[in-house]
Design a protein around this motif. Structure first.
Motif, mmCIF file in Angstrom:
data_model
loop_
_atom_site.group_PDB
_atom_site.id
_atom_site.type_symbol
_atom_site.label_atom_id
_atom_site.label_comp_id
_atom_site.label_asym_id
_atom_site.label_seq_id
_atom_site.Cartn_x
_atom_site.Cartn_y
_atom_site.Cartn_z
ATOM 1 N N LYS A 90 0.845 -1.193 0.000
ATOM 2 C CA LYS A 90 0.000 0.000 0.000
ATOM 3 C C LYS A 90 0.875 1.236 0.000
ATOM 4 N N MET A 91 0.226 2.337 -0.321
ATOM 5 C CA MET A 91 0.819 3.650 -0.215
ATOM 6 C C MET A 91 -0.068 4.423 0.756
ATOM 7 N N VAL A 92 0.543 5.186 1.645
ATOM 8 C CA VAL A 92 -0.251 6.019 2.535
ATOM 9 C C VAL A 92 0.036 7.483 2.256
ATOM 10 N N LEU A 93 -0.950 8.286 2.485
ATOM 11 C CA LEU A 93 -0.864 9.723 2.336
ATOM 12 C C LEU A 93 -1.223 10.314 3.693
ATOM 13 N N TRP A 149 2.809 -3.609 -6.690
ATOM 14 C CA TRP A 149 1.738 -2.803 -6.091
ATOM 15 C C TRP A 149 0.600 -2.596 -7.094
ATOM 16 N N GLU A 150 0.933 -2.326 -8.338
ATOM 17 C CA GLU A 150 -0.090 -2.128 -9.368
ATOM 18 C C GLU A 150 -0.896 -3.412 -9.589
ATOM 19 N N ARG A 151 -0.222 -4.552 -9.602
ATOM 20 C CA ARG A 151 -0.912 -5.829 -9.818
ATOM 21 C C ARG A 151 -1.773 -6.248 -8.635
ATOM 22 N N THR A 152 -1.439 -5.749 -7.443
ATOM 23 C CA THR A 152 -2.166 -6.179 -6.250
ATOM 24 C C THR A 152 -3.166 -5.134 -5.758
ATOM 25 N N GLY A 153 -3.616 -4.242 -6.628
ATOM 26 C CA GLY A 153 -4.725 -3.351 -6.307
ATOM 27 C C GLY A 153 -4.416 -1.889 -6.095
ATOM 28 N N GLN A 154 -3.165 -1.494 -6.054
ATOM 29 C CA GLN A 154 -2.776 -0.089 -5.898
ATOM 30 C C GLN A 154 -3.425 0.564 -4.679
ATOM 31 N N ALA A 155 -3.424 -0.107 -3.547
ATOM 32 C CA ALA A 155 -4.056 0.436 -2.344
ATOM 33 C C ALA A 155 -3.404 1.758 -1.945
ATOM 34 N N LYS A 156 -4.257 2.751 -1.689
ATOM 35 C CA LYS A 156 -3.818 4.062 -1.218
ATOM 36 C C LYS A 156 -4.723 4.429 -0.038
ATOM 37 N N ILE A 157 -4.121 4.798 1.074
ATOM 38 C CA ILE A 157 -4.850 5.090 2.292
ATOM 39 C C ILE A 157 -4.514 6.510 2.737
ATOM 40 N N ALA A 158 -5.530 7.310 3.066
ATOM 41 C CA ALA A 158 -5.315 8.670 3.570
ATOM 42 C C ALA A 158 -5.425 8.659 5.094
#
Length: 145
Positions: free
Chosen positions: A34-37, A74-83
């Motif tokens: 995931k990526m977090v913001l 990350w792109e293949r597994t859904g590109q999760a982004k959490i704020a």
């Protein structure tokens, strides 16, 4: 001269904390990433202003250069982004330092000051993409935005 918000993307680490080894992160097969913001809530930015901050793009661009395999995973597994909610510039800088000490990509944005926020204000920090277990070591105690 590039606006301050673009400076973080172009110069990566001319100011702030130097990156660790961005190529060192390798998720396991099927491991969630995931990526977090982390958004500073003390600034009371509108939703539109928050969405205009390009910290996620800065991380994406840096990792495409240093660890494209991680980005593709990350792109293949859904590109999760959490704020998540951040409370201050000091907190963003602390989280950025911790993330980079773990070899995670972390980029903060310094606003250009054209609309709601004073020029030079650090507004948002992005961390990742990286395995959830690593990102949570840095931001696991923060609340959702």
């Amino acid at each position: 001269m590039a606006p301050a918000s673009q400076k973080a993307e172009e110069d990566d680490d001319d100011e702030g904390i130097a990156d660790g080894d961005l190529a060192a992160i390798a998720p396991g097969y099927g491991e969630s990433c995931k990526m977090v913001l982390v958004v500073r809530t003390d600034l009371k930015m509108t939703a539109g202003k928050i969405s205009a901050q390009h910290a996620t793009l800065a991380c994406y661009k840096a990792l495409m250069k240093k660890n494209a395999k991680l980005v593709r995973h990350w792109e293949r597994t859904g590109q999760a982004k959490i704020a998540l909610k951040g409370t201050s510039e000091e907190q963003l800088l602390e989280l950025e330092a911790i993330a980079k000490s773990l070899n995670l990509c972390a980029r903060s944005i310094v606003d250009a000051g054209r609309t709601q926020i004073e020029a030079g204000t650090r507004t948002v920090l992005a961390i990742g993409p990286a395995p959830v277990r690593l990102v949570n070591q840095v931001t696991g105690s923060l609340r959702l935005l």
